[in-house]
Design an enzyme around this catalytic site. Structure first.
Site, PDB file in Angstrom:
ATOM      1  N   ASN A  25       5.063 -10.066  -3.494  1.00 18.74           N
ATOM      2  CA  ASN A  25       5.609 -10.895  -2.484  1.00 18.74           C
ATOM      3  C   ASN A  25       4.582 -10.850  -1.282  1.00 18.74           C
ATOM      4  O   ASN A  25       4.897 -10.081  -0.554  1.00 18.74           O
ATOM      5  CB  ASN A  25       6.686 -10.818  -2.012  1.00 18.74           C
ATOM      6  CG  ASN A  25       7.501 -11.787  -1.523  1.00 18.74           C
ATOM      7  OD1 ASN A  25       7.205 -12.569  -1.233  1.00 18.74           O
ATOM      8  ND2 ASN A  25       8.304 -11.690  -0.500  1.00 18.74           N
ATOM      9  N   LYS A  37       5.072 -13.520   0.515  1.00 24.05           N
ATOM     10  CA  LYS A  37       5.342 -14.160   1.672  1.00 24.05           C
ATOM     11  C   LYS A  37       4.229 -15.660   1.971  1.00 24.05           C
ATOM     12  O   LYS A  37       3.475 -15.948   1.271  1.00 24.05           O
ATOM     13  CB  LYS A  37       5.606 -12.886   2.756  1.00 24.05           C
ATOM     14  CG  LYS A  37       6.520 -12.080   2.424  1.00 24.05           C
ATOM     15  CD  LYS A  37       7.079 -10.832   2.951  1.00 24.05           C
ATOM     16  CE  LYS A  37       8.178 -10.253   2.416  1.00 24.05           C
ATOM     17  NZ  LYS A  37       8.618  -9.465   2.945  1.00 24.05           N
ATOM     18  N   HIS A  82      15.917 -13.191  -1.218  1.00 22.34           N
ATOM     19  CA  HIS A  82      14.517 -12.899  -0.434  1.00 22.34           C
ATOM     20  C   HIS A  82      16.116 -12.714   0.645  1.00 22.34           C
ATOM     21  O   HIS A  82      15.988 -13.577   1.374  1.00 22.34           O
ATOM     22  CB  HIS A  82      13.374 -13.372  -0.562  1.00 22.34           C
ATOM     23  CG  HIS A  82      12.932 -11.729   0.329  1.00 22.34           C
ATOM     24  ND1 HIS A  82      13.013 -11.665   1.303  1.00 22.34           N
ATOM     25  CD2 HIS A  82      12.205 -11.176  -0.528  1.00 22.34           C
ATOM     26  CE1 HIS A  82      11.981 -10.252   1.351  1.00 22.34           C
ATOM     27  NE2 HIS A  82      11.756 -10.029   0.445  1.00 22.34           N
ATOM     28  N   GLU A 129      15.005 -12.561   3.714  1.00 18.32           N
ATOM     29  CA  GLU A 129      14.368 -13.443   4.234  1.00 18.32           C
ATOM     30  C   GLU A 129      14.500 -14.847   4.134  1.00 18.32           C
ATOM     31  O   GLU A 129      15.317 -15.315   5.298  1.00 18.32           O
ATOM     32  CB  GLU A 129      12.832 -13.057   4.586  1.00 18.32           C
ATOM     33  CG  GLU A 129      12.163 -12.000   5.285  1.00 18.32           C
ATOM     34  CD  GLU A 129      11.199 -11.415   4.452  1.00 18.32           C
ATOM     35  OE1 GLU A 129      10.234 -12.421   4.422  1.00 18.32           O
ATOM     36  OE2 GLU A 129      10.837 -10.468   4.931  1.00 18.32           O
ATOM     37  N   GLU A 160      16.690  -3.921  -2.582  1.00 19.93           N
ATOM     38  CA  GLU A 160      15.634  -4.416  -1.350  1.00 19.93           C
ATOM     39  C   GLU A 160      16.823  -4.085  -0.019  1.00 19.93           C
ATOM     40  O   GLU A 160      17.070  -5.751   0.779  1.00 19.93           O
ATOM     41  CB  GLU A 160      14.688  -5.628  -1.212  1.00 19.93           C
ATOM     42  CG  GLU A 160      13.870  -6.074  -2.017  1.00 19.93           C
ATOM     43  CD  GLU A 160      12.630  -6.825  -1.977  1.00 19.93           C
ATOM     44  OE1 GLU A 160      11.895  -6.262  -1.260  1.00 19.93           O
ATOM     45  OE2 GLU A 160      12.807  -7.986  -1.358  1.00 19.93           O
ATOM     46  N   GLY A 206       9.031  -4.257   4.830  1.00 19.53           N
ATOM     47  CA  GLY A 206       8.387  -4.989   6.395  1.00 19.53           C
ATOM     48  C   GLY A 206       8.998  -3.833   7.862  1.00 19.53           C
ATOM     49  O   GLY A 206       7.762  -4.144   8.605  1.00 19.53           O
ATOM     50  N   SER A 219       9.079  -1.821   1.994  1.00 23.03           N
ATOM     51  CA  SER A 219       7.873  -0.583   2.485  1.00 23.03           C
ATOM     52  C   SER A 219       7.185   0.257   1.036  1.00 23.03           C
ATOM     53  O   SER A 219       7.051   1.366   1.694  1.00 23.03           O
ATOM     54  CB  SER A 219       8.358   0.093   3.734  1.00 23.03           C
ATOM     55  OG  SER A 219       8.398  -0.882   4.340  1.00 23.03           O
TER      56      SER A 219
HETATM   57  P1  PGA Z   1       7.680  -4.730   2.383  1.00 25.97           P
HETATM   58  O1  PGA Z   1       8.076  -6.559   1.819  1.00 25.97           O
HETATM   59  O2  PGA Z   1       6.931  -4.360   0.894  1.00 25.97           O
HETATM   60  O3  PGA Z   1       6.198  -5.510   3.368  1.00 25.97           O
HETATM   61  O4  PGA Z   1       8.313  -4.302   3.085  1.00 25.97           O
HETATM   62  C1  PGA Z   1       9.111  -6.069   0.625  1.00 25.97           C
HETATM   63  C2  PGA Z   1       9.614  -7.562   0.380  1.00 25.97           C
HETATM   64  O5  PGA Z   1      10.411  -8.346   1.134  1.00 25.97           O
HETATM   65  O6  PGA Z   1      10.005  -8.057  -0.665  1.00 25.97           O
END
Ligand code: PGA
Length: 346
Positions: free
Chosen positions: A109, A111, A193, A195, A263, A269, A309
């Site tokens: 992803n 983003k 997601h 976000e 997640e 993140g 992460s």
């Molecule tokens: P990350 O993000 O691996 O940077 O923690 C995962 C995600 O949001 O899909």
């Protein structure tokens, strides 16, 4: 253990094929009645004769610890006849055998990151790397670069939009539709997601409607769920993911083109990964939830990715857990270590 025994039998026969492959090829369901013409190869290349050989060995006791667990079967063979009848259910497929039925699936992803130069570099890394053929890879690219990425990425990699609206077209300034994603060569979309939920206020209900429409348009969906730190600390993790799953389940009738991404928001993140045990605990809960609320078949077949992460350093341990069927990777999917994450099961 199952596959070792089965492989031994099949290696003298037509080809190596696991009972799970048989299940997939024939889509056996409970009490499904299978009739195969003698010596007519089936999709898996296995003839009735071969299957009969395996079954008779099972009946002779060679597989007593294997077949009953896999198939809870009642086999009926009619010697001397041209047809072979098998009557069995998939009721008691055990966890280990299910694991092998679910193809490991790793999503990147990106983003809102990347530009033409960096995307070309990532595509070059992925094109020259040796990627585990047993892992399905999907790249979630910013919408504006999807077509560009499609032209550069290896064609066996899937391509996902990171969002799509719930209708095909119309006066929705700034939105894109699943039909548009398909039109430019994307075959997946990431929906729900955290976000999108937190920053853009997307509700469970809207996300489910988007998933319903994307599936109807022929896209595959990575359906995200996950609890916040506050919710985890209040002991509400299961309640939250069950609520999010319920919303999807109101709208999704066929789960075949869905992958769920669990997640935990506190791990996204932050560099703070869920431990393999913490992740497995929620994945196992989800598996049970699917079995209780959708069906045993969906529970056995649906892939559940872990996200939050994931790095090359922790992917291998996470990938060993029986209910973790892949990853959704943010930050690390922009780096060369993404290759090691794709290959985590090797
Ligand atoms: P990350 O993000 O691996 O940077 O923690 C995962 C995600 O949001 O899909």
């Amino acid at each position: 253990m199952h596959s070792a025994v089965i492989t031994k039998v099949y290696s003298n026969c037509v080809q190596r094929i696991s009972p799970i492959t048989l299940l997939q090829h024939h889509q056996f369901h409970r009490n499904h009645h299978l009739i195969m013409e003698q010596n007519q190869p089936t999709v898996g290349g296995v003839t009735a004769e071969v299957l009969k050989g395996v079954v008779s060995q099972a009946l002779l006791g060679k597989f007593t610890a294997v077949f009953p667990k896999l198939f809870k079967c009642q086999w009926k063979t009619y010697e001397g006849q041209k047809k072979f009848y098998a009557n069995f259910s998939t009721d008691c497929i055990d966890n280990n055998s299910n694991m092998s039925a679910r193809k490991f699936c790793v999503g990147g992803n990106w983003k809102m990151n990347g530009d033409q130069k960096s995307i070309a570099e990532i595509a070059k890394t992925l094109s020259s790397a040796s990627l585990d053929p047993n892992t399905e890879v999907v790249i979630g690219c910013p919408a504006i670069y999807l077509m560009y990425a499609r032209n550069l990425l290896p064609c066996e990699l899937g391509l996902a939009g990171q969002n799509a609206y719930k209708v095909a077209k119309g006066a929705f300034t700034g939105e894109i539709s699943p039909a548009m994603l398909k039109d430019i060569g994307a075959d997946w979309v990431i929906l729900g997601h955290s976000e999108r939920r937190a920053i853009f206020n997307e509700s469970d209900a809207l996300i489910a409607e988007k998933a319903e429409h994307a599936l109807a348009e022929g896209l595959k969906v990575i359906a995200c769920i996950g609890e916040t730190l506050e919710e985890r600390e209040a002991g509400k993790t299961n309640e939250v993911v069950a609520r999010q799953m319920c919303a999807y389940a109101q709208k999704i009738k066929d789960w075949k083109n869905v992958v769920v991404a669990y997640e935990p928001v506190w791990a996204i993140g932050t560099g703070k990964t869920a431990t393999p045990d913490q992740a497995q605990e929620v994945h196992a809960f989800l598996r049970q939830w699917l079995s209780d609320n959708i069906s045993k078949e969906v529970s056995a077949a649906l892939r559940i990715q872990y996200g939050g992460s994931v790095t090359a350093a922790n992917a291998k341990e996470l990938a060993k857990k029986p209910d973790i069927d892949g990853f959704l990777v943010g930050g690390a999917s922009l780096k060369p270590e993404f290759v090691d994450i794709i290959n985590a099961r090797q």
